[in-house]
Design an enzyme around this catalytic site. Structure first.
Site, PDB file in Angstrom:
ATOM      1  CG  ASP A  28      38.191  39.287  45.279  1.00  0.00           C
ATOM      2  OD1 ASP A  28      38.795  39.320  44.273  1.00  0.00           O
ATOM      3  OD2 ASP A  28      38.773  39.070  46.415  1.00  0.00           O
ATOM      4  CG  PHE A  29      37.415  34.265  41.871  1.00  0.00           C
ATOM      5  CD1 PHE A  29      36.156  33.299  41.658  1.00  0.00           C
ATOM      6  CD2 PHE A  29      38.639  33.170  42.048  1.00  0.00           C
ATOM      7  CE1 PHE A  29      36.045  31.925  41.623  1.00  0.00           C
ATOM      8  CE2 PHE A  29      38.297  31.774  41.947  1.00  0.00           C
ATOM      9  CZ  PHE A  29      37.158  31.213  41.422  1.00  0.00           C
ATOM     10  CG  ASP A  30      41.542  33.835  44.112  1.00  0.00           C
ATOM     11  OD1 ASP A  30      41.915  32.471  44.228  1.00  0.00           O
ATOM     12  OD2 ASP A  30      41.597  34.490  42.917  1.00  0.00           O
ATOM     13  CG  ASP A 208      39.675  38.253  50.122  1.00  0.00           C
ATOM     14  OD1 ASP A 208      39.722  38.522  48.992  1.00  0.00           O
ATOM     15  OD2 ASP A 208      40.856  37.645  50.829  1.00  0.00           O
TER      16      ASP A 208
END
Length: 262
Positions: A28-30, A208
């Site tokens: 994932d990124f954020d 997250d």
């Protein structure tokens, strides 16, 4: 609420679980490669994470899966040669793969975006983030007394368009297509599309947010299994079997994964 074991503190056990299987890494990124920030436009990949991803991608397939638009997240990571799955997997592109789910939907999303911008123009702090297949409404900077107005605007748009549905995240509401597609289905699609669905492959997913739970569940239900790692600084209900305590631990995890790759 019990916590999953730490992927770093209990590294020997995680390394044993990975064993000699071929890794494919989904990130994932954020909140994973980038810390969560007040203004989503300010999000940037941690330099240590970018360096570790670059090294890891030379050895194993790496996919970045994000709620952001595909082109947006690809620009923020800044690494060619990866597969990028934007808009929660509705828009996928990378070496050997190109896939869009519901290619007729972007005009509908554009209309929903315009209506949300009109309805929320008077709500201080509300931020409408248009994407190709979804539109996010961030309320992290909205006064508590105005949060209900943001939710009502999102619900109004969804009610007007039965083809759309509402989903939630960390201080964000998202309007997305009412299709049976999510990060978990995108993960399984990519394993097949990239010829990585065999028993000798172990997919590992780090994320997250609540949207990443679809991927964790997909791994838990997959016949060949997989490793789900949730980044969370406090106990959270999750289908992931491992945890990291912060985005700052992600680079170390990636470096340790490198040590297992032949």
């Amino acid at each position: 609420m019990s916590r999953a074991p730490s992927a770093l503190a209990d590294w020997p056990e995680l390394a044993r679980q990975i064993g000699g299987r071929r890794l494919v890494v989904f990130l994932d990124f954020d909140g994973t490669l980038s810390p969560i920030v007040e203004n989503p436009e300010d999000a940037a990949i941690l330099p240590a994470s970018r360096a570790a991803v670059e090294r890891l991608a030379r050895r194993v397939p790496v996919v970045v899966v994000s709620g952001r638009g595909r082109e947006d997240v690809a620009a923020r990571v800044g690494l060619p040669g990866l597969v990028y799955a934007g808009s929660h997997g509705f828009d996928i592109a990378g070496p050997g793969v190109r896939h869009e789910v519901g290619p007729e939907l972007p005009p509908l999303i554009a209309r929903a975006t315009e209506r949300l911008e009109d309805e929320l123009a008077a709500v201080p702090g509300a931020q409408v983030e248009p994407k190709r297949y979804t539109v996010a409404v961030h309320y992290r900077r909205v006064a508590p007394g105005d949060e209900a107005a943001v939710e009502a605007a999102v619900d109004s748009v969804v009610a007007a368009h039965p083809e759309l549905r509402r989903a939630g995240g960390k201080k964000v509401w998202e309007v997305r297509p009412r299709l049976d597609w999510d990060k978990g289905k995108a993960l399984l699609y990519l394993l097949d599309a990239l010829d990585l669905a065999g028993p000798g492959v172990l997919p590992l997913y780090v994320g997250d947010d609540v949207t990443d739970e679809d991927a964790f569940r997909a791994l838990a239900e997959r016949p060949g299994g997989g490793v789900g790692i949730r980044v969370a600084d406090e106990p959270a209900q999750t289908a992931a079997t491992w945890r990291l305590d912060s985005t700052g631990e992600v680079p170390e995890l990636l470096e340790r994964l490198l040590s297992l790759v032949p």
